[in-house]
Write an enzyme that holds these catalytic residues in place. Structure first.
Site, PDB file in Angstrom:
ATOM      1  N   LEU A  37       0.750  -1.156  -0.025  1.00  0.00           N
ATOM      2  CA  LEU A  37       0.019   0.075   0.114  1.00  0.00           C
ATOM      3  C   LEU A  37       0.778   1.388  -0.034  1.00  0.00           C
ATOM      4  O   LEU A  37       1.821   1.326   0.650  1.00  0.00           O
ATOM      5  CB  LEU A  37      -0.875  -0.030   1.328  1.00  0.00           C
ATOM      6  CG  LEU A  37      -1.887  -1.087   1.352  1.00  0.00           C
ATOM      7  CD1 LEU A  37      -2.625  -1.181   2.667  1.00  0.00           C
ATOM      8  CD2 LEU A  37      -2.874  -1.070   0.242  1.00  0.00           C
ATOM      9  N   ASP A  47      -1.798  -2.553  19.706  1.00  0.00           N
ATOM     10  CA  ASP A  47      -0.491  -1.905  19.667  1.00  0.00           C
ATOM     11  C   ASP A  47      -0.498  -0.672  18.844  1.00  0.00           C
ATOM     12  O   ASP A  47       0.180  -0.691  17.956  1.00  0.00           O
ATOM     13  CB  ASP A  47       0.654  -2.777  19.045  1.00  0.00           C
ATOM     14  CG  ASP A  47       2.018  -2.525  19.200  1.00  0.00           C
ATOM     15  OD1 ASP A  47       2.285  -1.481  19.943  1.00  0.00           O
ATOM     16  OD2 ASP A  47       2.851  -3.183  18.706  1.00  0.00           O
TER      17      ASP A  47
END
Length: 291
Positions: free
Chosen positions: A94, A194
């Site tokens: 991406l 996270d």
């Protein structure tokens, strides 16, 4: 190695994949991250030794869970496994870019929607995973204070003690955490686990999250971490709060939740993180020792 990886990717794609371009993006002692291309399709691949296989599989599982249950985009996993003496995780590539205000707003809205995924009655996850390179145990618990105290704080404190770096007043800290959370029983939300700036990207102002450490827990854990290593953009918090307002007692728990990540960093990297963890623990004890 590269020929074996071509065969693995090709088997999952259902067509031959021959690497024409290979660009190293990131490197550490345990892994390398590359951008691969066959001239038609670009992919991101994480490569490490075979001991990294369980970590990469856990990341792939977490990405699949976030994609299946949440509104936030995640990189599509192509394949994960081990072969010829190395392990790998292959995902779509991406092209990330800096977000506008709209991107941050969409991230806030998306995270609020993810946190409303509350289809579990207990805290934990279907499998253990990893936070950074450290194991993260996720056995199911009925009570949040027990889960966070035992599977998050106590586990990290034990890792430190095994290295001869035990935190001062560890037992008092665990007792303090138990009392602070004893009557806090939030609905278990699916968490990224996270959520710092390094694990968030944007494509055309659409937020993308990656490298998760998922489990079901208090949604405040994700919000707290967004403030640990530099706050996200104010538009993120405004959009989140519009959709899912935080409890007025959130700030009293934020430092406790972020202590988990400071302890993890102390176990991984030592140095100043150990001092930060000790300072955070002292603040918590000073504030809540006699409550």
């Amino acid at each position: 190695m590269w020929h074996a990886l071509e065969n693995e990717i090709g088997a999952f794609l259902g067509r031959p994949y021959r690497i024409l371009d290979r660009d190293l993006q990131e490197q550490s002692a345990r892994r390398q991250i590359y951008r691969l291309s066959d001239g038609k399709l670009s992919l991101l691949v994480k490569i490490g030794d075979t001991e990294l296989q369980e970590l990469l599989k856990a990341q792939a599982f977490g990405l699949a869970e976030l994609s299946r249950f949440g509104p936030l985009r995640t990189p599509e996993v192509v394949c994960v496994g081990a072969t010829k003496g190395f392990s790998y995780l292959v995902m779509e590539w991406l092209n990330m870019e800096e977000p506008s205000r709209l991107g941050w707003q969409r991230l806030g809205e998306g995270l609020a929607a993810l946190h409303q995924r509350q289809d579990q009655a207990k805290y934990g996850f279907d499998q253990d995973n990893f936070i950074g390179d450290n194991p993260q145990p996720n056995p199911w618990h009925k009570h949040w204070y027990r889960f966070f105290g035992e599977q998050r704080l106590a586990y990290q404190l034990e890792l430190l003690a095994e290295k001869g770096q035990a935190l001062v007043e560890s037992e008092a800290l665990l007792d303090c955490a138990g009392r602070l959370l004893k009557h806090h029983q939030p609905s278990p939300s699916l968490l990224h686990g996270d959520l710092w700036r390094g694990n968030v990207g944007f494509v055309d102002d659409q937020p993308v999250v990656f490298d998760p450490a998922c489990y079901y827990g208090d949604r405040e854990v994700d919000l707290a971490m967004t403030e640990l290593f530099g706050r996200f953009d104010p538009d993120f918090y405004a959009a989140y709060d519009d959709d899912l307002a935080l409890d007025e007692q959130y700030e009293s728990r934020r430092e406790l939740y972020n202590l988990y990540h400071l302890l993890n960093h102390a176990n991984l990297f030592g140095g100043p993180y150990l001092a930060q963890a000790q300072q955070s623990a002292k603040r918590l004890l000073d504030l809540h020792r006699h409550q």
